[in-house]
Write a protein that holds these residues in place. Structure first.
Motif, short mmCIF file in Angstrom:
data_model
loop_
_atom_site.label_atom_id
_atom_site.label_comp_id
_atom_site.label_asym_id
_atom_site.label_seq_id
_atom_site.Cartn_x
_atom_site.Cartn_y
_atom_site.Cartn_z
N PRO A 75 0.82 -1.21 0.00
CA PRO A 75 0.00 0.00 0.00
C PRO A 75 0.85 1.26 0.00
N ARG A 76 0.35 2.31 -0.63
CA ARG A 76 1.09 3.56 -0.74
C ARG A 76 0.46 4.71 0.04
N SER A 77 -0.86 4.73 0.19
CA SER A 77 -1.55 5.88 0.76
C SER A 77 -1.42 5.95 2.27
N ASP A 78 -1.60 7.17 2.78
CA ASP A 78 -1.60 7.36 4.24
C ASP A 78 -2.95 6.97 4.84
N PRO A 80 -5.96 4.78 5.68
CA PRO A 80 -6.13 3.31 5.69
C PRO A 80 -7.14 2.79 4.67
N ARG A 83 -5.64 2.79 1.24
CA ARG A 83 -4.68 1.69 1.06
C ARG A 83 -5.36 0.48 0.43
N ASP A 86 -5.29 1.04 -3.11
CA ASP A 86 -3.93 0.76 -3.59
C ASP A 86 -3.73 -0.72 -3.85
N LEU A 136 -5.15 -5.17 6.78
CA LEU A 136 -5.42 -3.95 6.03
C LEU A 136 -6.85 -3.46 6.31
#
Length: 199
Positions: A75-78, A80, A83, A86, A136
């Motif tokens: 995952p790349r995004s801040d 949750p 993500r 992502d 996740l």
């Protein structure tokens, strides 16, 4: 002075050749002779890096595929919840190379149904993938209204979507369109936000 050979680069070259052979002819058709013809390496050179057993080459290639597929799914995004989008984006093969790797991995998964040696590796990969999705989703739904039974269903749905991208793509002649995958990923995250509001 003879040119130095990077053993890991050679092993990766062999793995790429195996992936290409699997995609074009199926996993059971892979032989040292086919790998040799595709790479230009002598069979003796391949044996030098892997031993006499074609199964060692196949196990190594499975490991390479697993690493590539899991590395691309980080995952790349801040946020949750973002993500999750992502992971969905990276789980779906949207390039020729990703499609080839997914197709080869699916061949291993089919073989694992009747081959105990590969079954253990594939089962471990599936368990790891399911746990990663569970973690996740747990992070994404923290502070939101969701009971445990619903959480387990959401986990199953998300994991099934990821698996579905991989399995269905392997039957296609072309990669999935990135815009289509992004629309599905966005819709999935929007549905989760709406279904489980912050408390």
């Amino acid at each position: 002075m003879p040119k130095r050979v990077d053993p890991e680069a050679r092993r990766q070259q062999v793995a790429d050749a195996v992936i290409d052979e699997i995609v074009e002819h199926g996993l059971r058709a892979v032989t040292l002779a086919r790998i040799s013809a595709r790479t230009g390496l002598a069979i003796g050179s391949i044996r030098h890096f892997f031993g006499d057993n074609i199964r060692e080459v196949m196990r190594f290639t499975l490991g390479v595929l697993t690493q590539r597929l899991t590395r691309s799914a980080l995952p790349r995004s801040d946020d949750p919840l973002d993500r999750i989008a992502d992971v969905l984006m990276f789980a779906a093969p949207t390039s020729e190379q990703e499609l080839r790797e997914h197709t080869a991995f699916i061949e291993y998964r089919v073989l694992a149904r009747t081959d105990p040696e590969f079954a253990a590796d594939i089962a471990a990969t599936s368990v790891t993938g399911a746990e990663a999705v569970r973690t996740l989703l747990r992070d994404a739904l923290t502070g939101r209204t969701v009971d445990e039974e619903t959480f387990e269903r959401e986990t199953l749905q998300l994991f099934t979507l990821i698996e579905g991208f991989s399995f269905s793509a392997a039957q296609r002649a072309a990669p999935l369109r990135e815009a289509d995958v992004r629309a599905i990923a966005t819709a999935t995250v929007d549905r989760l936000r709406a279904a489980h509001p912050l408390t």
